[in-house]
Design a protein around this motif. Sequence first.
Motif, mmCIF file in Angstrom:
data_model
loop_
_atom_site.group_PDB
_atom_site.id
_atom_site.type_symbol
_atom_site.label_atom_id
_atom_site.label_comp_id
_atom_site.label_asym_id
_atom_site.label_seq_id
_atom_site.Cartn_x
_atom_site.Cartn_y
_atom_site.Cartn_z
ATOM 1 N N UNK A 103 0.838 -1.208 0.000
ATOM 2 C CA UNK A 103 0.000 0.000 0.000
ATOM 3 C C UNK A 103 0.870 1.254 0.000
ATOM 4 N N UNK A 104 1.927 1.260 0.795
ATOM 5 C CA UNK A 104 2.805 2.429 0.877
ATOM 6 C C UNK A 104 3.460 2.724 -0.468
ATOM 7 N N UNK A 105 3.871 1.688 -1.174
ATOM 8 C CA UNK A 105 4.448 1.887 -2.512
ATOM 9 C C UNK A 105 3.412 2.455 -3.472
ATOM 10 N N UNK A 106 2.201 1.914 -3.413
ATOM 11 C CA UNK A 106 1.130 2.421 -4.275
ATOM 12 C C UNK A 106 0.771 3.859 -3.904
ATOM 13 N N UNK A 107 0.755 4.151 -2.625
ATOM 14 C CA UNK A 107 0.452 5.511 -2.189
ATOM 15 C C UNK A 107 1.526 6.476 -2.678
ATOM 16 N N UNK A 108 2.787 6.061 -2.600
ATOM 17 C CA UNK A 108 3.876 6.912 -3.077
ATOM 18 C C UNK A 108 3.723 7.204 -4.570
ATOM 19 N N UNK A 109 3.234 6.222 -5.294
ATOM 20 C CA UNK A 109 3.057 6.394 -6.738
ATOM 21 C C UNK A 109 1.841 7.266 -7.077
ATOM 22 N N UNK A 110 0.740 7.095 -6.367
ATOM 23 C CA UNK A 110 -0.512 7.740 -6.740
ATOM 24 C C UNK A 110 -0.924 8.901 -5.838
ATOM 25 N N UNK A 111 -0.109 9.263 -4.861
ATOM 26 C CA UNK A 111 -0.433 10.384 -3.981
ATOM 27 C C UNK A 111 -0.395 11.677 -4.794
ATOM 28 N N UNK A 112 -1.391 12.531 -4.636
ATOM 29 C CA UNK A 112 -1.435 13.826 -5.293
ATOM 30 C C UNK A 112 -0.504 14.769 -4.543
ATOM 31 N N UNK A 113 0.474 15.272 -5.240
ATOM 32 C CA UNK A 113 1.457 16.179 -4.637
ATOM 33 C C UNK A 113 1.452 17.461 -5.425
ATOM 34 N N UNK A 114 1.325 18.566 -4.699
ATOM 35 C CA UNK A 114 1.367 19.868 -5.366
ATOM 36 C C UNK A 114 2.650 20.575 -4.977
ATOM 37 N N UNK A 115 3.134 21.366 -5.886
ATOM 38 C CA UNK A 115 4.366 22.102 -5.628
ATOM 39 C C UNK A 115 4.045 23.422 -4.937
ATOM 40 N N UNK A 116 4.843 23.735 -3.938
ATOM 41 C CA UNK A 116 4.708 25.034 -3.280
ATOM 42 C C UNK A 116 5.395 26.087 -4.131
ATOM 43 N N UNK A 117 4.725 27.192 -4.296
ATOM 44 C CA UNK A 117 5.320 28.245 -5.150
ATOM 45 C C UNK A 117 5.636 29.464 -4.353
#
Length: 135
Positions: free
Chosen positions: A121-135
């Motif tokens: 699950x952790x590997x899948x979460x790392x792959x599919x987690x939505x990450x936004x860049x801070x600007x």
Amino acid sequence: AGDLLGLPAGREIVAALGVVVVGVCVNQIRTALTDEYADGMQLRRAARWVQWLVRGAARVGIPARALVFVPVGVFLVVAAVQSDPRHAEGLDEVLGKLAGHWWGVLMLVVIAAGLLVFALYSLLEARYRRVTRAE
């Protein structure tokens, strides 16, 4: 726990820590069973088999990890109630006691399998987690 129990209000502190540990575990199990783990994951465009795999791994792996830590919280509460730090056992002591029984070895195998599912699950979460860049 022994040092904390010696403080003023030490029993209350140890009991509160135990309740917090158990509460966090219960919340993790609830998160897995209500699919809240998927909040923040980008699964809509993923293949159906990936969505199925993430759901299955989350529903098994997250509770498995949580259930490993429940005894630690319970032992903290017991130590506080009895005012005896010998009851505040860590994870290594809990697992060591399990290994001393034939049924405990079976439980350790089940725990290990659950933690492997959590790793998936952790590997899948790392792959599919939505990450936004801070600007």
